[in-house]
Design a protein around this motif. Structure first.
Motif, PDB file in Angstrom:
ATOM      1  N   ALA A  29       0.845  -1.200   0.000  1.00  9.93           N
ATOM      2  CA  ALA A  29       0.000   0.000   0.000  1.00  9.93           C
ATOM      3  C   ALA A  29       0.878   1.248   0.000  1.00  9.93           C
ATOM      4  O   ALA A  29       2.016   1.215   0.463  1.00  9.93           O
ATOM      5  CB  ALA A  29      -0.904  -0.012   1.225  1.00  9.93           C
ATOM      6  N   ALA A  76      -3.814   1.315  -3.182  1.00 10.12           N
ATOM      7  CA  ALA A  76      -4.724   1.180  -2.042  1.00 10.12           C
ATOM      8  C   ALA A  76      -4.148   0.189  -1.032  1.00 10.12           C
ATOM      9  O   ALA A  76      -3.071  -0.375  -1.243  1.00 10.12           O
ATOM     10  CB  ALA A  76      -6.094   0.706  -2.541  1.00 10.12           C
ATOM     11  N   GLU A  77      -4.871  -0.044   0.037  1.00 12.23           N
ATOM     12  CA  GLU A  77      -4.428  -0.964   1.092  1.00 12.23           C
ATOM     13  C   GLU A  77      -4.145  -2.367   0.551  1.00 12.23           C
ATOM     14  O   GLU A  77      -3.252  -3.054   1.039  1.00 12.23           O
ATOM     15  CB  GLU A  77      -5.478  -1.058   2.199  1.00 12.23           C
ATOM     16  N   ASP A  78      -4.901  -2.803  -0.452  1.00 11.90           N
ATOM     17  CA  ASP A  78      -4.699  -4.139  -1.016  1.00 11.90           C
ATOM     18  C   ASP A  78      -3.683  -4.145  -2.167  1.00 11.90           C
ATOM     19  O   ASP A  78      -3.541  -5.127  -2.880  1.00 11.90           O
ATOM     20  CB  ASP A  78      -6.024  -4.736  -1.481  1.00 11.90           C
TER      21      ASP A  78
END
Length: 163
Positions: free
Chosen positions: A63, A83-85
């Protein structure tokens, strides 16, 4: 004379202008509509997108990674953050050749040439590598006798070749 009336009536139904002024207005209206519609065709050309996922060497999603695309013809640049993923999406891209650059702290910078708007899938899987650490150590023989003297023994030690 009856056919002349029918022709005039057909012209009115079809909407054919009877005067030069009406014809000029019709032409102007068509020109304005054409000018207003033209940008829609230009926008339709910039509808390509690129998406993907950035991972570390072990396959873990990363991320906060900066993903940049630079159009090689126009030098137009578009940038996003994962993003976080680890996923990212860049949209509104014109067709063409791009330089893809992915940068993350603690990893080597990834660069690759890609084509946008072709039949190829635009979903990318990018694995970043850890940087190669190179360190140089120089070992020189110490010819001084200070290394074994009691006064300086706290600062140096003797390493024997046999262990």
């Amino acid at each position: 004379m009856n056919s002349h009336v029918e022709i005039e009536r057909a012209r009115e139904i079809v909407g054919r202008p009877k005067t030069k002024v009406a014809r000029g207005l019709s032409f102007a209206l068509c020109a304005v509509i054409s000018i207003l519609i033209w940008p829609l065709f230009l926008v339709a050309q910039d509808n390509a997108s690129v998406s993907g996922k950035v991972q570390g060497p072990g396959g873990a999603a990363l991320a906060g990674v900066t993903v940049t695309l630079v159009n090689q013809e126009t030098q137009a640049k578009q940038e996003t953050i994962t993003a976080e993923d680890g996923t990212f999406v860049l949209t509104q891209l014109a067709q063409g050749n791009y330089l893809l650059q992915v940068e993350a702290s603690g990893f080597e910078t990834y660069q690759n040439q890609i084509q946008v708007g072709t039949d190829r899938p635009s979903s990318l899987k990018i694995k970043l590598k850890l940087p190669t650490v190179e360190e140089e150590v120089t070992v020189r023989p110490d010819t001084s006798d200070d290394r074994v003297s009691p006064e300086s023994n706290s600062y140096s030690m003797k390493i024997d070749e046999t262990f």
